[in-house]
Design an enzyme around this catalytic site. Structure first.
Site, mmCIF file in Angstrom:
data_model
loop_
_atom_site.group_PDB
_atom_site.id
_atom_site.type_symbol
_atom_site.label_atom_id
_atom_site.label_comp_id
_atom_site.label_asym_id
_atom_site.label_seq_id
_atom_site.Cartn_x
_atom_site.Cartn_y
_atom_site.Cartn_z
ATOM 1 C CB SER A 1 -5.998 -3.318 -5.613
ATOM 2 O OG SER A 1 -6.976 -2.937 -6.536
ATOM 3 C CG ASP B 1 -4.150 3.839 -8.202
ATOM 4 O OD1 ASP B 1 -4.567 3.300 -9.238
ATOM 5 O OD2 ASP B 1 -4.127 3.270 -7.092
ATOM 6 C CG HIS C 1 -3.572 0.063 -8.698
ATOM 7 N ND1 HIS C 1 -4.311 0.613 -7.665
ATOM 8 C CD2 HIS C 1 -3.985 -1.232 -8.797
ATOM 9 C CE1 HIS C 1 -5.119 -0.303 -7.169
ATOM 10 N NE2 HIS C 1 -4.946 -1.437 -7.835
#
Length: 247
Positions: free
Chosen positions: A97, A194, A224
Site C-alpha cells: 500500500s 481491493d 488489500h
C-alpha cells in the site's frame, strides 16, 4: 515531536541479521509492521538481512499519526535503509500500500537499490480527494483490515486522521510524477479485488516505470492487505525467487 503513546504489541519494528543481501520491508498507511512481519520472517529464514521499520506515528495511536508528515514516513524508511547499508552490499525494497509508495520513492531517489517488490502499491486513490475540502473533521472511519481470509485482522488504526490523508495525497502525486526515474527490476503484486487502492494503480506503475525487468502478478484470493491474506505464501515464494534471480 515525541510520540505520546506506547507502541502496540505486534507493531514493533523488526531486524534480522543475515547475508550481505538486505531487504527493507515497509508497511502501509494507518497500519503497522504486523502486516509485513510474516514476509520479514520468511525472508530472514531464507538467510537474508531484513529490516522492517515502524513508520513514525504508526503502531501507537491515531493521534500520534495526526502529528506526522509524509517526510516523517520517508525518514523512517530511510533510517531502515541506512541500517541495511551498513550490513549489506545489495538491497531490495518491498512495501504494501503506502509502503509501496515509499518503495517507489526510494527507487526514484536511490538508483543503487537492486530491485523492488510492490504489493497493492498506491499512487492514486480518488476516494480520498474529497477529504481535502473537509473543515473541522479530525478523524474518519478506518480503512484497515481489508482482508478476504476469515478470522484474520490487521493491526491498524480504528480511525484515520484527516490531516494524514492531506499528507499522503501530495506524497502519492509526487511519486507518481517521478515514476520514470525507477529503473531497477520490479515485481508488482496486485489484488483483483481491493477496497482501498484501485487495482489500476499497479498497471499504471508498470506502464510508467523505466525498468527493463518488470512483471505484474495477480492475486486472485486476497483483498488489500494481501500480505496477511490467502495469497501470502505466493507473495513470499515469488519474492524470494525474484530476489534470488536478480541478486
Amino acid at each position: 515531536m515525541a510520540e505520546d503513546y506506547p507502541v502496540l504489541k505486534g507493531a514493533e519494528p523488526f531486524y534480522f541479521e543475515g547475508s550481505s543481501v538486505g531487504i527493507l520491508v515497509s508497511h502501509g498507511f494507518t497500519g503497522s509492521t504486523q502486516s509485513m512481519r510474516p514476509l520479514g520472517e520468511a525472508f530472514a529464514a531464507a538467510g537474508y538481512t531484513v529490516c522492517g521499520p515502524r513508520l513514525k506515528g504508526h503502531g501507537t495511536h491515531y493521534e500520534d499519526m495526526e502529528q506526522t508528515t509524509y517526510q516523517d514516513w520517508i525518514a523512517s524508511v530511510e533510517e531502515g535503509f541506512q541500517w541495511l547499508k551498513e550490513r549489506c552490499d545489495k538491497i531490495f525494497v518491498t512495501g504494501l500500500s503506502m509502503g509501496g509508495t515509499l518503495t517507489l520513492y526510494m527507487a526514484e531517489k536511490y538508483p543503487e537499490i537492486r530491485g523492488i517488490v510492490l504489493i497493492n502499491a498506491a499512487i492514486d486513490i480518488p476516494a480520498m480527494e474529497p477529504v481535502l475540502q473537509l473543515e473541522g473533521t479530525r478523524f474518519l472511519d478506518a480503512i484497515g483490515s481489508d482482508i478476504k481470509k476469515p478470522g484474520v485482522v490487521e493491526l491498524a488504526y480504528e480511525k484515520t486522521p484527516v490531516q494524514s490523508i492531506k499528507e499522503i495525497l501530495p506524497f502519492m502525486k509526487a511519486v507518481k510524477e517521478n515514476l520514470s526515474k525507477v529503473s531497477c527490476p520490479a515485481l508488482i503484486f496486485v489484488s483483483d479485488e481491493d477496497h482501498v487502492v484501485p487495482p489500476d494503480n499497479s498497471q499504471r506503475i508498470y506502464n510508467d516505470i523505466s525498468s527493463e525487468i518488470k512483471e505484474v502478478l495477480r492475486l486472485k484470493e486476497s483483498y488489500h492487505v494481501a500480505t496477511l491474506d490467502n495469497d501470502q505464501q505466493m507473495i513470499i515464494d515469488n519474492t524470494l525467487a525474484f530476489i534470488k534471480k536478480i541478486s
